[in-house]
Design a protein around this motif. Structure first.
Motif, mmCIF file in Angstrom:
data_model
loop_
_atom_site.group_PDB
_atom_site.id
_atom_site.type_symbol
_atom_site.label_atom_id
_atom_site.label_comp_id
_atom_site.label_asym_id
_atom_site.label_seq_id
_atom_site.Cartn_x
_atom_site.Cartn_y
_atom_site.Cartn_z
ATOM 1 N N VAL A 86 -19.004 82.880 -45.755
ATOM 2 C CA VAL A 86 -19.994 82.624 -46.573
ATOM 3 C C VAL A 86 -20.786 83.904 -46.975
ATOM 4 C CG1 VAL A 86 -21.858 81.177 -46.777
ATOM 5 C CG2 VAL A 86 -19.971 80.407 -45.583
ATOM 6 N N GLY A 87 -21.061 84.772 -45.901
ATOM 7 C CA GLY A 87 -21.555 86.095 -46.406
ATOM 8 C C GLY A 87 -22.338 86.696 -45.045
ATOM 9 N N THR A 88 -23.312 87.369 -45.430
ATOM 10 C CA THR A 88 -24.254 88.051 -44.087
ATOM 11 C C THR A 88 -25.600 87.569 -44.208
ATOM 12 O OG1 THR A 88 -22.513 89.879 -43.925
ATOM 13 C CG2 THR A 88 -24.514 90.201 -43.004
ATOM 14 N N VAL A 89 -26.060 87.424 -43.274
ATOM 15 C CA VAL A 89 -27.789 87.166 -43.134
ATOM 16 C C VAL A 89 -28.351 88.271 -43.665
ATOM 17 C CG1 VAL A 89 -29.575 86.280 -41.716
ATOM 18 C CG2 VAL A 89 -27.398 85.133 -41.294
ATOM 19 N N ASP A 133 -26.157 86.424 -48.011
ATOM 20 C CA ASP A 133 -25.493 86.999 -49.098
ATOM 21 C C ASP A 133 -23.987 87.433 -49.075
ATOM 22 O OD1 ASP A 133 -27.861 87.080 -50.879
ATOM 23 O OD2 ASP A 133 -28.723 88.794 -49.551
ATOM 24 N N GLY A 134 -23.522 87.038 -50.189
ATOM 25 C CA GLY A 134 -21.722 87.234 -50.088
ATOM 26 C C GLY A 134 -21.228 87.416 -51.586
ATOM 27 N N GLU A 135 -19.974 87.434 -51.359
ATOM 28 C CA GLU A 135 -19.200 87.380 -52.586
ATOM 29 C C GLU A 135 -19.340 86.334 -53.476
ATOM 30 O OE1 GLU A 135 -14.579 86.755 -52.594
ATOM 31 O OE2 GLU A 135 -15.087 88.160 -51.054
ATOM 32 N N HIS A 136 -19.735 85.142 -53.039
ATOM 33 C CA HIS A 136 -20.110 83.638 -53.356
ATOM 34 C C HIS A 136 -21.378 83.429 -54.170
ATOM 35 C CE1 HIS A 136 -15.784 82.549 -52.621
ATOM 36 N NE2 HIS A 136 -16.095 83.214 -51.289
ATOM 37 N N GLY A 137 -22.268 84.593 -53.660
ATOM 38 C CA GLY A 137 -23.620 84.406 -54.215
ATOM 39 C C GLY A 137 -24.577 84.565 -53.161
ATOM 40 N N GLY A 173 -27.947 90.517 -40.199
ATOM 41 C CA GLY A 173 -26.704 91.110 -40.132
ATOM 42 C C GLY A 173 -25.619 90.386 -39.498
ATOM 43 N N LEU A 174 -25.980 89.063 -39.139
ATOM 44 C CA LEU A 174 -24.675 88.419 -38.578
ATOM 45 C C LEU A 174 -23.958 87.796 -39.834
ATOM 46 C CD1 LEU A 174 -26.339 86.265 -35.652
ATOM 47 C CD2 LEU A 174 -25.096 88.375 -35.657
ATOM 48 N N ALA A 175 -22.599 87.726 -39.632
ATOM 49 C CA ALA A 175 -21.605 87.098 -40.524
ATOM 50 C C ALA A 175 -21.796 85.656 -40.336
ATOM 51 C CB ALA A 175 -20.165 87.740 -40.314
ATOM 52 N N VAL A 176 -21.482 84.815 -41.500
ATOM 53 C CA VAL A 176 -21.724 83.604 -41.527
ATOM 54 C C VAL A 176 -20.499 82.885 -41.993
ATOM 55 C CG1 VAL A 176 -22.953 81.515 -42.308
ATOM 56 C CG2 VAL A 176 -24.205 83.490 -41.823
ATOM 57 N N HIS A 177 -19.884 82.247 -41.229
ATOM 58 C CA HIS A 177 -18.444 81.405 -41.657
ATOM 59 C C HIS A 177 -18.608 79.890 -41.630
ATOM 60 C CE1 HIS A 177 -16.791 85.326 -40.408
ATOM 61 N NE2 HIS A 177 -15.682 85.344 -41.023
ATOM 62 N N ASN A 178 -17.961 79.477 -42.522
ATOM 63 C CA ASN A 178 -17.990 77.928 -42.681
ATOM 64 C C ASN A 178 -17.196 77.262 -41.432
ATOM 65 O OD1 ASN A 178 -15.661 77.947 -43.737
ATOM 66 N ND2 ASN A 178 -16.796 77.448 -46.007
ATOM 67 N N ARG A 179 -16.983 75.992 -41.461
ATOM 68 C CA ARG A 179 -16.128 75.330 -40.484
ATOM 69 C C ARG A 179 -14.477 75.531 -40.878
ATOM 70 N NH1 ARG A 179 -18.968 69.648 -39.702
ATOM 71 N NH2 ARG A 179 -20.638 70.055 -38.329
ATOM 72 N N GLN A 180 -14.430 75.992 -42.103
ATOM 73 C CA GLN A 180 -12.923 76.057 -42.371
ATOM 74 C C GLN A 180 -12.573 77.603 -42.257
ATOM 75 O OE1 GLN A 180 -15.399 74.665 -44.769
ATOM 76 N NE2 GLN A 180 -14.529 72.652 -43.662
ATOM 77 N N GLY A 181 -13.455 78.256 -41.651
ATOM 78 C CA GLY A 181 -13.214 79.926 -41.364
ATOM 79 C C GLY A 181 -13.470 80.621 -42.548
ATOM 80 N N GLU A 182 -14.073 80.465 -43.728
ATOM 81 C CA GLU A 182 -14.388 81.194 -44.776
ATOM 82 C C GLU A 182 -15.463 81.868 -44.810
ATOM 83 O OE1 GLU A 182 -12.314 78.572 -48.253
ATOM 84 O OE2 GLU A 182 -14.357 77.596 -47.299
ATOM 85 N N ALA A 221 -21.219 77.705 -39.610
ATOM 86 C CA ALA A 221 -22.232 76.919 -40.227
ATOM 87 C C ALA A 221 -21.351 75.744 -40.965
ATOM 88 C CB ALA A 221 -23.126 77.501 -41.433
ATOM 89 N N ASP A 222 -21.851 74.443 -41.094
ATOM 90 C CA ASP A 222 -21.433 73.510 -42.047
ATOM 91 C C ASP A 222 -21.971 73.773 -43.340
ATOM 92 O OD1 ASP A 222 -20.151 71.261 -42.844
ATOM 93 O OD2 ASP A 222 -21.473 69.777 -41.868
ATOM 94 N N TRP A 223 -21.081 74.674 -44.095
ATOM 95 C CA TRP A 223 -21.560 75.145 -45.283
ATOM 96 C C TRP A 223 -20.437 75.406 -46.264
ATOM 97 C CZ3 TRP A 223 -26.629 73.791 -46.380
ATOM 98 C CH2 TRP A 223 -27.056 74.522 -47.340
ATOM 99 N N GLY A 224 -20.548 74.668 -47.381
ATOM 100 C CA GLY A 224 -19.558 75.049 -48.207
ATOM 101 C C GLY A 224 -19.609 76.299 -49.145
ATOM 102 N N LEU A 225 -18.714 76.948 -49.644
ATOM 103 C CA LEU A 225 -18.671 78.236 -50.561
ATOM 104 C C LEU A 225 -19.423 77.749 -51.861
ATOM 105 C CD1 LEU A 225 -15.303 80.095 -49.827
ATOM 106 C CD2 LEU A 225 -17.732 80.309 -48.906
ATOM 107 N N ASP A 226 -19.222 76.470 -52.224
ATOM 108 C CA ASP A 226 -19.656 76.022 -53.702
ATOM 109 C C ASP A 226 -21.097 75.464 -53.528
ATOM 110 O OD1 ASP A 226 -18.654 73.982 -51.876
ATOM 111 O OD2 ASP A 226 -17.744 73.184 -53.827
ATOM 112 N N TYR A 227 -21.798 75.348 -52.312
ATOM 113 C CA TYR A 227 -23.225 74.679 -52.399
ATOM 114 C C TYR A 227 -24.051 75.689 -53.000
ATOM 115 C CZ TYR A 227 -21.366 71.764 -48.691
ATOM 116 O OH TYR A 227 -20.644 70.683 -48.157
#
Length: 170
Positions: free
Chosen positions: A119-122, A137-141, A108-117, A164-170
């Motif tokens: 990523v989705g929710t656990v 899971d999020g709008e980017h899959g 249920g936690l929200a996951v944001h990347n280092r850029q503040g975007e 997280a250090d994670w890009g939206l396109d990973y």
């Protein structure tokens, strides 16, 4: 108290009756089969109805538990519990060690990347043997993020977020 402290956590289910004196067999969904024996009161739920039971006795048998509830005295009553989900109140859990988290607290936690975007929710976690994986899971899959220090910058249970250090396109 974290936002998850007020919820019931599924820890396994009743497989069926065992013996004639009201014992049941339990499929455990915890890391250690005997860890459920640490909780004196269990909530059993099925089809929207829940009832509390007091643990009288228990033992590990292979990969399952065999338990006896104070309120159940015979095989017929025990068999009626078959298929019930076993739940423990989150506030009854022991505090997690420093830097460790219960899975139930991460879902249920929200996951944001280092850029503040966002990523989705656990939505879940997976155990791989080497380390746990966040299923996000999020709008980017769907993203599978290793829950290791290399990728996880911070976890803030109170604020309900992970960085997280994670890009939206990973």
């Amino acid at each position: 108290m974290s936002r998850s402290q007020d919820k019931w956590i599924a820890m396994g289910y009743v497989k069926g009756a065992f013996g004639v004196k009201g014992w049941v067999k339990v499929a455990v969904g915890t890391e250690y089969a005997d860890s459920l024996l640490d909780y004196p009161v269990w909530r059993l739920s099925k089809d929207g109805a829940s009832h509390s039971y007091t643990l009288e006795s228990g033992q590990v048998a292979g990969d399952e538990l065999q338990v006896k509830f104070a309120e159940i005295g015979d095989r017929d009553a025990a068999q009626l519990l078959r298929g019930h989900t076993i739940e423990i109140h989150r506030s009854d859990f022991e505090p997690a060690e420093e830097g460790e988290y219960y899975w139930a607290d991460l879902v249920g936690l929200a996951v944001h990347n280092r850029q503040g975007e966002l990523v989705g929710t656990v939505s879940n976690l997976m155990e791989t043997g080497a380390h746990d994986i966040l299923v996000v899971d999020g709008e980017h899959g769907r993203k599978l993020i290793p829950f290791v220090e290399h990728y996880i910058d911070s976890v803030d249970l109170e604020a309900g977020g992970i960085v997280a250090d994670w890009g939206l396109d990973y």
